[in-house]
Design a protein around this motif. Structure first.
Motif, short mmCIF file in Angstrom:
data_model
loop_
_atom_site.label_atom_id
_atom_site.label_comp_id
_atom_site.label_asym_id
_atom_site.label_seq_id
_atom_site.Cartn_x
_atom_site.Cartn_y
_atom_site.Cartn_z
N ALA A 260 0.83 -1.21 0.00
CA ALA A 260 0.00 0.00 0.00
C ALA A 260 0.86 1.25 0.00
N ARG A 261 1.96 1.21 0.74
CA ARG A 261 2.88 2.36 0.77
C ARG A 261 3.45 2.64 -0.61
N GLU A 262 3.94 1.59 -1.28
CA GLU A 262 4.51 1.78 -2.62
C GLU A 262 3.44 2.23 -3.61
N ILE A 263 2.24 1.68 -3.46
CA ILE A 263 1.14 2.08 -4.34
C ILE A 263 0.80 3.55 -4.13
N VAL A 264 0.74 3.97 -2.87
CA VAL A 264 0.43 5.37 -2.56
C VAL A 264 1.52 6.30 -3.10
N LEU A 265 2.79 5.92 -2.92
CA LEU A 265 3.89 6.74 -3.41
C LEU A 265 3.87 6.82 -4.94
N ALA A 266 3.64 5.67 -5.60
CA ALA A 266 3.61 5.67 -7.06
C ALA A 266 2.45 6.50 -7.58
N GLY B 61 4.48 9.09 -8.99
CA GLY B 61 4.90 8.41 -10.21
C GLY B 61 6.38 8.05 -10.20
N THR B 62 6.91 7.77 -11.39
CA THR B 62 8.35 7.54 -11.54
C THR B 62 8.95 8.85 -12.02
N SER B 63 9.21 9.74 -11.07
CA SER B 63 9.65 11.10 -11.38
C SER B 63 10.96 11.43 -10.67
N ALA B 64 11.49 12.60 -10.95
CA ALA B 64 12.74 13.02 -10.33
C ALA B 64 12.59 13.16 -8.81
N VAL B 65 11.46 13.70 -8.34
CA VAL B 65 11.28 13.86 -6.90
C VAL B 65 11.14 12.50 -6.22
N THR B 66 10.55 11.53 -6.91
CA THR B 66 10.46 10.18 -6.33
C THR B 66 11.84 9.56 -6.23
N ASP B 67 12.70 9.83 -7.22
CA ASP B 67 14.09 9.39 -7.13
C ASP B 67 14.74 9.92 -5.86
N ILE C 289 6.36 16.20 -1.96
CA ILE C 289 7.20 15.06 -1.60
C ILE C 289 7.66 15.11 -0.16
N GLU C 290 7.71 16.31 0.44
CA GLU C 290 8.12 16.42 1.84
C GLU C 290 7.17 15.66 2.76
N ALA C 291 5.91 15.51 2.35
CA ALA C 291 4.95 14.77 3.18
C ALA C 291 5.41 13.33 3.39
N VAL D 55 15.37 5.39 -11.06
CA VAL D 55 15.65 4.98 -9.68
C VAL D 55 14.36 4.54 -9.00
N ALA D 56 13.31 5.33 -9.17
CA ALA D 56 12.01 5.00 -8.58
C ALA D 56 11.44 3.73 -9.19
N ALA D 57 11.54 3.57 -10.51
CA ALA D 57 11.02 2.37 -11.17
C ALA D 57 11.73 1.12 -10.68
N LEU D 58 13.05 1.21 -10.53
CA LEU D 58 13.81 0.07 -10.03
C LEU D 58 13.40 -0.25 -8.60
#
Length: 517
Positions: free
Chosen positions: A26-32, A36-42, A182-184, A258-261
């Motif tokens: 659920a955590r990974e789903i919420v983050l994605a 998404g797979t973006s620079a801030v997610t990296d 992303i700070e959240a 990085v996020a996708a991996l």
């Protein structure tokens, strides 16, 4: 620990482990969905890697070291001396954690610079590391509590810490993402670490009071244990180096890789966390106690029984994940900011991560068995060799395969490490019976090949293509059911002893013994 208590402990850990893994998904789903797979997610993934790496190193070191050390000290002297020893270790560990967290908060730029990022992502990573710095210490304290509680068979609190950690991230992201972005999620990491401490602290405090433990910085055996800790901690550090190098090389690709991996790795490792750790957590103190009492044959008998069960569990999971990787990635992540293009970046590495399941299962079992016999140096050099091979393979494979090449490198390296550990275990414990061990694993593998053929045939007969997740779900369920049925039937024919042991183990966890013909 009796068989009944072991089964009960495994059931408790399994329950919380499953809940934790569900919340982890659920955590990974919420983050994605949120980023998404973006620079801030990296940037978030890199910052979280630092926090989790410290916790993983300490948890591995403390559980691997403290439990055998405590059992040995209590057997050779008395329980008071054993508690004084682990208390001194705990105090020095706490001092080190506070120092590391302070460094991360004051100078996060030094840590962010390690990831080979562009200037924008490096700055964002540093900002998030500063927010998550308290979690670095708190996660470490949680690992310390876990090790000390497990000494006395207290598994419920330690098993639930993942639930608390994931819940903190999920709640903070859902509530704060619309306002602070992303700070959240970064604040959620710190919140989750606080919840971990609050969950374990009452039980930990009661344990200390019952044992009459006082705080101390000294013990006659502290120096010897410190020397033993060096190869154990170095081994864990080397294991974390591979996670870092994966992020390092992925950062050379386009933003979001990085996020996708990370999402692919989390999905590929889910069965390991949900099923392997619940079994191994209560088993390791048992093996350590048997080793300390000189009952090596009993310890090796437990090893042989579990090894067969692990193959029965791991092989069908590998097949389902590897053959149906696009569907699994779509069902898990395709929503919100993670569209079809997002999941198309996740599933290729997931294919190769699936192939790490079986060797990973055996790897941890072999690792813990050798550790219980105080053979940490052997584990260290095998890990060092594996890390070196992984980095070379990363360099060779990332060019032609992208981040999927990093996952393939990990799969090859995990298999190599398992072979090395098996050789070392055979050297130290001839009673393992290498030929018998290989035969048991091979029988299950034959059943797996038949199930793999069925899975590949179903992939051709029931393609999902560009179907929506709602349409993919029932097709995936049908495919999985058929593959598991084929595997179960084949395993019952060619690997019946392993299936019998698996049924008995699951029957014990359920509180009853199933009847098998």
């Amino acid at each position: 620990m009796t068989a009944t208590r072991l089964a009960r402990a495994a059931a408790i850990v399994a329950l919380f482990g499953l809940l934790s893994r569900l919340l982890g998904f659920a955590r990974e789903i919420v983050l994605a969905a949120a980023y998404g797979t973006s620079a801030v997610t990296d940037a978030l993934v890199n910052g979280l890697l630092i926090v989790n790496s410290v916790a993983a190193i300490l948890l591995y070191t403390l559980v691997t070291l403290i439990i055998p050390v405590f059992q040995r000290e209590r057997a050779e002297r008395d329980e008071a001396s054993a508690w004084a020893l682990v208390t001194a270790l705990a105090v020095w560990t706490g001092i080190g954690l506070v120092a590391m967290a302070s460094f991360a908060a004051i100078w996060p730029e030094a840590l962010a610079a390690l990831f080979n990022l562009d200037a924008e992502r490096e700055q964002r990573t540093a900002e998030l590391i500063r927010i998550m710095a308290p979690a670095l210490a708190l996660q470490g304290f949680s690992a310390l509590f876990t090790a000390m509680l497990q000494i006395h068979g207290k598994f419920a609190g330690p098993a639930a810490v993942g639930v608390a950690f994931n819940l903190g991230i999920i709640v903070a992201t859902l509530v704060g993402q619309p306002f602070i972005g992303i700070e959240a999620a970064a604040w959620g990491v710190t919140l989750g670490a606080v919840l971990q401490i609050l969950l374990q602290l009452p039980q930990f405090w009661r344990l200390l009071r019952a044992a009459g433990v006082g705080w101390t910085l000294q013990h006659p055996q502290l120096g010897r244990v410190g020397l033993l800790a060096i190869p154990v901690m170095t081994t864990s550090l080397l294991q974390q180096i591979n996670a870092f190098t994966d992020r390092f090389f992925a950062a050379t690709q386009r933003a979001g890789e990085v996020a996708a991996l990370n999402f692919a790795h989390a999905l590929g490792q889910a069965p390991r966390v949900a099923l392997l750790l619940p079994l191994m957590t209560p088993l390791f103190p048992l093996i350590a106690r048997l080793m300390s009492e000189g009952r090596r044959e009993d310890a090796l008998a437990a090893f042989r029984r579990v090894a067969g069960l692990l193959a029965v569990v791991a092989i069908p999971m590998t097949i389902v994940l590897a053959v149906n990787a696009p569907e699994v990635a779509q069902l898990a992540f395709q929503r919100g900011a993670c569209d079809a293009a997002c999941t198309d970046r996740i599933w290729p590495p997931l294919v190769f991560y699936a192939f790490t399941l079986w060797p990973s299962f055996l790897n941890l079992l072999l690792n813990r068995t050798l550790s219980a016999g105080n053979h940490q140096r052997n584990i260290l050099w095998s890990t060092a060799a594996t890390v070196a091979v992984t980095i070379v393979l990363d360099i060779l494979l990332i060019g032609p395969l992208g981040i999927a090449g990093l996952a393939l490198a990990s799969a090859i390296a995990v298999a190599l490490n398992t072979v090395l550990l098996l050789y070392l275990a055979r050297h130290h414990y001839p009673g393992i019976g290498l030929r018998r061990f290989a035969g048991r694993q091979a029988r299950v593998a034959v059943a797996g090949l038949l199930a793999a053929g069925a899975a590949l045939g179903l992939a051709r007969l029931l393609p999902t293509g560009d179907l929506s997740s709602a349409a993919v779900a029932p097709l995936f369920a049908v495919k999985t059911l058929v593959v598991l049925t084929v595997f179960a039937a084949a395993a019952w024919i060619v690997a019946r002893p392993e299936v019998r042991e698996g049924l008995r183990a699951f029957g014990s966890l359920a509180g009853r013994r199933p009847k098998v013909g």
